[in-house]
Design a protein around this motif. Structure first.
Motif, PDB file in Angstrom:
ATOM      1  N   GLN A 165       0.773  -1.095  -0.011  1.00  0.00           N
ATOM      2  CA  GLN A 165      -0.041   0.007   0.131  1.00  0.00           C
ATOM      3  C   GLN A 165       0.663   1.125   0.057  1.00  0.00           C
ATOM      4  OE1 GLN A 165      -2.472   0.179   3.531  1.00  0.00           O
ATOM      5  NE2 GLN A 165      -3.795   1.797   2.563  1.00  0.00           N
ATOM      6  N   VAL A 166       1.877   1.215   0.830  1.00  0.00           N
ATOM      7  CA  VAL A 166       2.876   2.407   0.979  1.00  0.00           C
ATOM      8  C   VAL A 166       3.630   2.615  -0.303  1.00  0.00           C
ATOM      9  CG1 VAL A 166       4.734   3.440   2.029  1.00  0.00           C
ATOM     10  CG2 VAL A 166       3.334   2.231   3.505  1.00  0.00           C
ATOM     11  N   LEU A 167       3.929   1.424  -0.879  1.00  0.00           N
ATOM     12  CA  LEU A 167       4.713   1.740  -2.235  1.00  0.00           C
ATOM     13  C   LEU A 167       3.743   2.157  -3.265  1.00  0.00           C
ATOM     14  CD1 LEU A 167       7.120  -1.292  -2.236  1.00  0.00           C
ATOM     15  CD2 LEU A 167       7.655   0.934  -1.350  1.00  0.00           C
ATOM     16  N   GLY A 168       2.675   1.566  -3.321  1.00  0.00           N
ATOM     17  CA  GLY A 168       1.491   1.833  -4.265  1.00  0.00           C
ATOM     18  C   GLY A 168       1.325   3.483  -4.156  1.00  0.00           C
ATOM     19  N   ILE A 169       1.372   3.955  -3.150  1.00  0.00           N
ATOM     20  CA  ILE A 169       0.784   5.427  -2.727  1.00  0.00           C
ATOM     21  C   ILE A 169       2.198   6.269  -3.453  1.00  0.00           C
ATOM     22  CG2 ILE A 169       0.297   7.228  -1.274  1.00  0.00           C
ATOM     23  CD1 ILE A 169      -0.974   4.852   0.593  1.00  0.00           C
ATOM     24  N   ALA A 170       3.389   5.966  -2.979  1.00  0.00           N
ATOM     25  CA  ALA A 170       4.754   6.470  -3.440  1.00  0.00           C
ATOM     26  C   ALA A 170       4.563   6.595  -5.014  1.00  0.00           C
ATOM     27  CB  ALA A 170       5.893   5.683  -2.835  1.00  0.00           C
ATOM     28  N   MET A 171       4.259   5.333  -5.405  1.00  0.00           N
ATOM     29  CA  MET A 171       4.242   5.502  -6.974  1.00  0.00           C
ATOM     30  C   MET A 171       3.263   6.418  -7.743  1.00  0.00           C
ATOM     31  SD  MET A 171       4.647   1.493  -8.188  1.00  0.00           S
ATOM     32  CE  MET A 171       6.232   0.696  -7.424  1.00  0.00           C
ATOM     33  N   VAL A 172       1.950   6.398  -7.121  1.00  0.00           N
ATOM     34  CA  VAL A 172       1.060   7.614  -7.410  1.00  0.00           C
ATOM     35  C   VAL A 172       1.422   8.964  -7.235  1.00  0.00           C
ATOM     36  CG1 VAL A 172      -1.244   8.262  -7.276  1.00  0.00           C
ATOM     37  CG2 VAL A 172      -1.032   6.090  -7.058  1.00  0.00           C
ATOM     38  N   PHE A 173       2.209   8.934  -6.080  1.00  0.00           N
ATOM     39  CA  PHE A 173       2.880  10.520  -5.888  1.00  0.00           C
ATOM     40  C   PHE A 173       3.708  10.632  -6.887  1.00  0.00           C
ATOM     41  CE2 PHE A 173       3.063  13.176  -1.941  1.00  0.00           C
ATOM     42  CZ  PHE A 173       4.130  13.821  -2.501  1.00  0.00           C
ATOM     43  N   GLY A 174       4.508   9.667  -7.038  1.00  0.00           N
ATOM     44  CA  GLY A 174       5.654  10.015  -8.177  1.00  0.00           C
ATOM     45  C   GLY A 174       5.126  10.349  -9.373  1.00  0.00           C
ATOM     46  N   LEU A 175       4.307   9.772  -9.843  1.00  0.00           N
ATOM     47  CA  LEU A 175       3.627   9.848 -11.379  1.00  0.00           C
ATOM     48  C   LEU A 175       3.114  11.079 -11.461  1.00  0.00           C
ATOM     49  CD1 LEU A 175       2.847   8.400 -13.917  1.00  0.00           C
ATOM     50  CD2 LEU A 175       1.086   7.485 -12.910  1.00  0.00           C
ATOM     51  N   GLY A 176       2.252  11.747 -10.235  1.00  0.00           N
ATOM     52  CA  GLY A 176       1.727  12.980 -10.201  1.00  0.00           C
ATOM     53  C   GLY A 176       2.709  13.931 -10.199  1.00  0.00           C
ATOM     54  N   LEU A 177       3.736  13.655  -9.573  1.00  0.00           N
ATOM     55  CA  LEU A 177       4.754  14.754  -9.773  1.00  0.00           C
ATOM     56  C   LEU A 177       5.478  14.624 -11.000  1.00  0.00           C
ATOM     57  CD1 LEU A 177       6.976  14.389  -6.293  1.00  0.00           C
ATOM     58  CD2 LEU A 177       5.828  16.531  -7.258  1.00  0.00           C
ATOM     59  N   SER A 178       5.702  13.576 -11.771  1.00  0.00           N
ATOM     60  CA  SER A 178       6.304  13.383 -12.906  1.00  0.00           C
ATOM     61  C   SER A 178       5.415  14.242 -14.059  1.00  0.00           C
ATOM     62  CB  SER A 178       6.247  11.934 -13.478  1.00  0.00           C
ATOM     63  OG  SER A 178       7.011  11.182 -12.640  1.00  0.00           O
ATOM     64  N   LEU A 179       3.995  13.970 -14.054  1.00  0.00           N
ATOM     65  CA  LEU A 179       3.195  14.776 -15.084  1.00  0.00           C
ATOM     66  C   LEU A 179       3.334  15.982 -14.840  1.00  0.00           C
ATOM     67  CD1 LEU A 179      -0.049  12.462 -14.880  1.00  0.00           C
ATOM     68  CD2 LEU A 179       1.716  12.511 -16.633  1.00  0.00           C
ATOM     69  N   LEU A 180       3.187  16.677 -13.405  1.00  0.00           N
ATOM     70  CA  LEU A 180       3.070  17.965 -13.401  1.00  0.00           C
ATOM     71  C   LEU A 180       4.554  18.760 -13.706  1.00  0.00           C
ATOM     72  CD1 LEU A 180       0.811  19.473 -12.269  1.00  0.00           C
ATOM     73  CD2 LEU A 180       1.761  19.506  -9.794  1.00  0.00           C
ATOM     74  N   LEU A 181       5.395  18.208 -13.101  1.00  0.00           N
ATOM     75  CA  LEU A 181       7.059  18.757 -13.482  1.00  0.00           C
ATOM     76  C   LEU A 181       7.098  18.484 -14.934  1.00  0.00           C
ATOM     77  CD1 LEU A 181       8.653  18.048 -10.127  1.00  0.00           C
ATOM     78  CD2 LEU A 181       7.760  20.110 -10.965  1.00  0.00           C
ATOM     79  N   GLY A 182       6.960  17.384 -15.415  1.00  0.00           N
ATOM     80  CA  GLY A 182       7.254  16.922 -17.019  1.00  0.00           C
ATOM     81  C   GLY A 182       6.484  18.008 -17.889  1.00  0.00           C
ATOM     82  N   VAL A 183       5.506  18.201 -17.654  1.00  0.00           N
ATOM     83  CA  VAL A 183       4.443  19.299 -18.089  1.00  0.00           C
ATOM     84  C   VAL A 183       5.294  20.768 -18.265  1.00  0.00           C
ATOM     85  CG1 VAL A 183       2.603  20.532 -18.674  1.00  0.00           C
ATOM     86  CG2 VAL A 183       2.432  18.156 -18.462  1.00  0.00           C
ATOM     87  N   TYR A 184       5.076  21.344 -16.966  1.00  0.00           N
ATOM     88  CA  TYR A 184       5.821  22.546 -16.658  1.00  0.00           C
ATOM     89  C   TYR A 184       7.120  22.813 -16.613  1.00  0.00           C
ATOM     90  CZ  TYR A 184       0.847  23.865 -15.945  1.00  0.00           C
ATOM     91  OH  TYR A 184      -0.401  23.908 -16.023  1.00  0.00           O
ATOM     92  N   GLY A 185       7.922  21.634 -16.458  1.00  0.00           N
ATOM     93  CA  GLY A 185       9.366  21.514 -16.677  1.00  0.00           C
ATOM     94  C   GLY A 185       9.793  21.712 -18.050  1.00  0.00           C
ATOM     95  N   THR A 186       9.170  21.220 -18.824  1.00  0.00           N
ATOM     96  CA  THR A 186       9.411  21.050 -20.246  1.00  0.00           C
ATOM     97  C   THR A 186       9.032  22.602 -21.002  1.00  0.00           C
ATOM     98  OG1 THR A 186       8.868  18.742 -20.507  1.00  0.00           O
ATOM     99  CG2 THR A 186       9.131  19.944 -22.493  1.00  0.00           C
ATOM    100  N   LEU A 187       8.024  23.169 -20.366  1.00  0.00           N
ATOM    101  CA  LEU A 187       7.438  24.424 -21.055  1.00  0.00           C
ATOM    102  C   LEU A 187       8.325  25.647 -20.401  1.00  0.00           C
ATOM    103  CD1 LEU A 187       3.645  23.955 -20.738  1.00  0.00           C
ATOM    104  CD2 LEU A 187       4.994  23.786 -22.989  1.00  0.00           C
ATOM    105  N   TYR A 188       8.914  25.438 -19.233  1.00  0.00           N
ATOM    106  CA  TYR A 188       9.488  26.316 -18.665  1.00  0.00           C
ATOM    107  C   TYR A 188      10.849  25.950 -17.990  1.00  0.00           C
ATOM    108  CZ  TYR A 188       4.863  28.184 -18.773  1.00  0.00           C
ATOM    109  OH  TYR A 188       3.577  28.723 -19.398  1.00  0.00           O
ATOM    110  N   ASP A 189      11.873  26.180 -18.435  1.00  0.00           N
ATOM    111  CA  ASP A 189      12.939  25.902 -17.947  1.00  0.00           C
ATOM    112  C   ASP A 189      13.417  26.135 -16.434  1.00  0.00           C
ATOM    113  OD1 ASP A 189      14.019  24.580 -19.888  1.00  0.00           O
ATOM    114  OD2 ASP A 189      15.141  26.149 -20.746  1.00  0.00           O
ATOM    115  N   SER A 190      12.832  27.383 -16.034  1.00  0.00           N
ATOM    116  CA  SER A 190      12.917  27.760 -14.605  1.00  0.00           C
ATOM    117  C   SER A 190      12.125  26.919 -13.477  1.00  0.00           C
ATOM    118  CB  SER A 190      12.455  29.414 -14.213  1.00  0.00           C
ATOM    119  OG  SER A 190      11.117  29.346 -15.106  1.00  0.00           O
TER     120      SER A 190
END
Lengths: 273, 322
Positions: free
Chosen positions: A160-185
């Protein structure tokens, strides 16, 4: 030269299945591409990918040994640190490695089958696979060499803990993947912010080692809850009242939702970037 | 068949929106071998990306029937960090080729590209000609109904160009293509129709010679044959010739406008290249892909839809309308 004809089915469900199969093959192809690109970097190649977290573990454990402590909360230092490091690394991939995948695969976005989200998902799955292999080798090695093995008193809780950690990581990946690609800062800022996260997530020390005031602030960090919960499930430690999984779960699914919305809103801009 | 309906595409720049295509209506039949002409930055590559499904229009829709290749351009399509073999395998995998067929296809690509030992080296170490060979070999391994080529065959040595030409002659029997090239003579030999993109407007012509004439009038130049090369080059030496060319362009533009007006009265919003031979593509592979106006517009995102109302009279009902 061998030619191949590409036949598409005509029915709706057949087309849906065909599309799903094709996307799965795109993600698999991107994962293989990531593996080849990483492993061809040096002579040791892929070995370094697995050795890297192990060396970090040895370094952190070395500091504790120098101080004169061989166990934390009654658990050998190596075991104690490895559990925190693995849980933390699952989340950390969402900040460090996965968000760069769109830029890394920009040349391949010329194929209509390859979408920015395929790059993010493929990199995330690859990192998780790598983490799984590393964790297996790590625990197998510790059992083989020092006869150290976690108690695994609550395996379901650990999943359960690892599953939540993965969802957490995927959410961060999408968010930072989108805005990190669009804005270098954004990408630079996220790296800067994530550096002290190792200390604020109780990875290299226990929560109870901190003063009560500090504990109060550190528990605002959802990763701390995940790291401490993983240890409780692994080593049969005494549960801590303020640590629960509801708080990081809310964070994880909120981040995932925001990540999906951010991707959906910017999906066309990402192609141009 | 490819149909563009009221397609508008713009890019956001610090100075606001830069419109590349405005309300483009175009029907490209199966049998079209179309040459695309236009100045640098006119929107040729953007149009090919839209047709290839790599990019999406800001408004309007594109209906694509059959298998259409990815845009075969100089810029992208090959990952420099991967070797030629790895790129070839990747291409096979994303096209959904069964695993057991991949080795034979990759060997075919190796043979066709004639890259030799370089096929096993990272693509980043290739010259532009070698890169073109690899990309061309990758595309030729698949039987598409329509190939989209963005100046790819213009790069490379003479043997590669001949090989590309021969390969296309074989493919031409059962596939159409849309090709961008600045080599007018090359296009004139291969194409049976053409379009010229200028200021966001697409001018269709049912024979390539007319498109080339219109294009030359637009760029204010006259064709001149180089001593050995077969391509036309633009000459700007003579001022008098420039003036004459400008006058020609004005005259042609006026004629185009008259024709458009007449066409609009006959067929309200679609300028079809209709005098071509009927479709000859393989049967049983029809599939419609529709790219609609991005729904993101309703969320108020940065890519807002700028839908301009279709001019002229209401268009007649078609079979593809839903």
């Amino acid at each position: 030269m061998t030619f191949i004809s590409l036949h598409r089915p005509s029915g709706f469900w057949q087309q849906l299945a065909f599309g799903a199969r094709k996307q799965a093959s795109v993600i698999a192809a991107l994962m293989i591409k990531d593996f080849k690109a990483r492993s061809s970097k040096g002579r040791l190649g892929i070995v370094w990918l697995i050795l890297d977290p192990m060396l970090m573990l040895v370094m952190m454990a070395g500091i504790w040994y120098v101080i004169g402590r061989t166990d934390i909360e009654g658990v050998p230092v190596f075991l104690y640190l490895s559990s925190g490091l693995i849980t933390f690394s699952i989340v950390k991939q969402g900040i460090s490695s996965v968000p760069t995948s769109i830029k890394a695969n920009s040349a391949l976005l010329n194929f209509p089958q390859v979408r920015p989200i395929s790059c993010l998902v493929a990199r995330f799955l690859f990192e998780m696979f790598l983490m799984l292999v590393t964790a297996f080798i790590l625990y197998f090695g510790m059992w083989w060499i020092w006869d150290l093995l976690p108690a695994f008193n609550d395996p379901l809780g650990l999943f359960q803990v690892l599953g939540i950690a993965m969802v957490f990581g995927l959410g961060l990946s999408l968010l930072l993947g989108v805005y990190g690609t669009l804005y270098d800062s954004v990408a630079k800022l996220s790296h800067l912010v994530s550096r002290p996260l190792l200390f604020f997530s109780c990875v290299i020390h226990s929560l109870t080692d901190l003063p009560t005031t500090a504990q109060h602030y550190v528990l605002y960090n959802p990763i701390t809850h995940l790291v401490v919960s993983a240890r409780i499930d692994l080593f049969n430690l005494q549960p801590i009242d303020d640590v629960n999984l509801v708080y990081p779960t809310i964070w994880a699914f909120s981040l995932l939702g925001l990540g999906i919305v951010a991707y959906y809103v910017n999906r066309f801009r990402l192609i141009h970037e | 068949m490819i149909r563009l309906e009221n397609v508008t595409k713009f890019y956001l720049t610090p100075n606001g929106r830069h419109y590349v295509l405005r309300n483009v209506n175009l029907h490209i039949p199966h049998s079209a071998r179309m040459g695309v002409l236009g100045r640098n930055g006119a929107g040729k590559t953007t149009l090919l990306k839209l047709i290839g499904g790599v990019d999406v229009p800001n408004s309007g829709r594109i209906i694509r029937n059959g298998h259409i290749s990815w845009p075969l351009g100089i810029g992208a399509g090959v990952q420099p960090a991967m070797t030629g073999v790895q790129n070839a395998r990747f291409c096979c995998r994303i096209q959904g080729v069964p695993l057991e067929d991949i080795p034979a296809i990759v060997e075919g690509m190796r043979e066709f590209s004639e890259l030799g030992k370089f096929f096993d080296l990272p693509a980043g170490s290739y010259s532009s000609g070698m890169m073109s060979r690899l990309k061309f070999a990758m595309a030729m391994a698949f039987d598409f109904d329509c190939y989209i080529i963005d100046e790819l065959t213009a790069v490379g040595d003479a043997s590669f160009r001949n090989k590309a030409r021969q390969a296309f002659q074989e493919k031409r029997e059962r596939a159409s293509f849309i090709k961008v090239s600045h080599g007018l003579e090359e296009l004139a030999k291969e194409c049976n129709c053409g379009i010229v993109i200028n200021d966001g407007v697409v001018h269709p012509f049912d024979n390539f010679a007319a498109a080339a004439e219109f294009y030359l009038g637009l760029v204010g130049a006259e064709p001149e044959r180089e001593t050995e090369d077969t391509d036309f080059v633009v000459s700007k030496r003579n001022k008098a010739a420039m003036k004459q060319a400008a006058a020609n362009a004005d005259r042609l533009e006026r004629r185009r406008r008259r024709m458009h007006k007449r066409q609009a009265l006959l067929a309200p919003d679609t300028a079809e290249i209709s005098r071509l031979t009927p479709p000859q593509g393989p049967a049983g592979k029809q599939q419609t892909t529709t790219m609609r106006t991005p729904a993101i517009a309703s969320l108020g995102g940065p890519l807002r839809t700028s839908h301009r109302p279709a001019p002229m009279a209401p268009r007649p009902k078609r079979e593809t309308d839903r």
